[in-house]
Design a protein around this motif. Structure first.
Motif, PDB file in Angstrom:
ATOM      1  N   TYR A 175     -20.104  40.969   1.314  1.00 39.68           N
ATOM      2  CA  TYR A 175     -21.488  41.326   1.607  1.00 39.68           C
ATOM      3  C   TYR A 175     -21.744  42.800   1.304  1.00 39.68           C
ATOM      4  O   TYR A 175     -20.844  43.648   1.428  1.00 39.68           O
ATOM      5  CB  TYR A 175     -21.811  41.071   3.088  1.00 39.68           C
ATOM      6  N   GLN A 178     -25.830  40.468   8.045  1.00 43.68           N
ATOM      7  CA  GLN A 178     -26.585  41.623   7.574  1.00 43.68           C
ATOM      8  C   GLN A 178     -25.768  42.888   7.749  1.00 43.68           C
ATOM      9  O   GLN A 178     -25.083  43.049   8.765  1.00 43.68           O
ATOM     10  CB  GLN A 178     -27.894  41.756   8.348  1.00 43.68           C
ATOM     11  N   GLN A 180     -25.970  33.782   8.788  1.00 45.22           N
ATOM     12  CA  GLN A 180     -26.052  34.838   7.794  1.00 45.22           C
ATOM     13  C   GLN A 180     -25.568  36.162   8.370  1.00 45.22           C
ATOM     14  O   GLN A 180     -25.523  36.347   9.586  1.00 45.22           O
ATOM     15  CB  GLN A 180     -27.501  35.021   7.314  1.00 45.22           C
TER      16      GLN A 180
END
Length: 121
Positions: free
Chosen positions: A110, A3, A1
């Motif tokens: 993102y 961030q 993932q």
């Protein structure tokens, strides 16, 4: 993932300056484009500035000459230097990254959580 963590928002008087920063972390092969968008109350999210890995930039007309976007490809960070701020710059500012996990993987988009910028006397 992946961030995206933003920092640097706050309250500033008209004519003042702020610097926003965003750091991307996680399983990243390459970030093709990083940028900043903003959303004011009851308005659509809009582009502020973007920068691609080669360094080319794109700015909204409303911020040209006042804001400067920069990035550090080695650190996966992007910054936005905002000068001559106006009340109409008040919004939540979101960091954005268009990236790949691997050489032959698709691009994924993102967003950070957002940081509030308020320009008021």
């Amino acid at each position: 993932q992946v961030q995206l963590v933003e920092s640097g928002g706050g309250l500033v008087q008209p004519g003042g300056s702020l610097r926003l920063s965003c750091a991307a972390s996680g399983s990243i092969f390459i970030i093709n484009r990083m940028g900043w968008y903003r959303q004011a109350p009851e308005k659509e999210r809009e582009l502020v500035a973007t920068i691609i890995s080669g360094g080319s930039t794109n700015y909204a007309d409303s911020v040209k000459g006042r804001f400067t976007i920069s990035r550090d490809n080695a650190k996966n960070t992007v910054s936005l230097q905002m000068n001559s701020l106006k009340p109409e710059d008040t919004a939540v500012y979101y960091c954005n990254a268009l990236l790949r996990y691997g050489q032959h993987t698709p691009e994924y988009n993102y967003w950070g959580q957002g940081t509030q910028v308020t320009v008021s006397s």
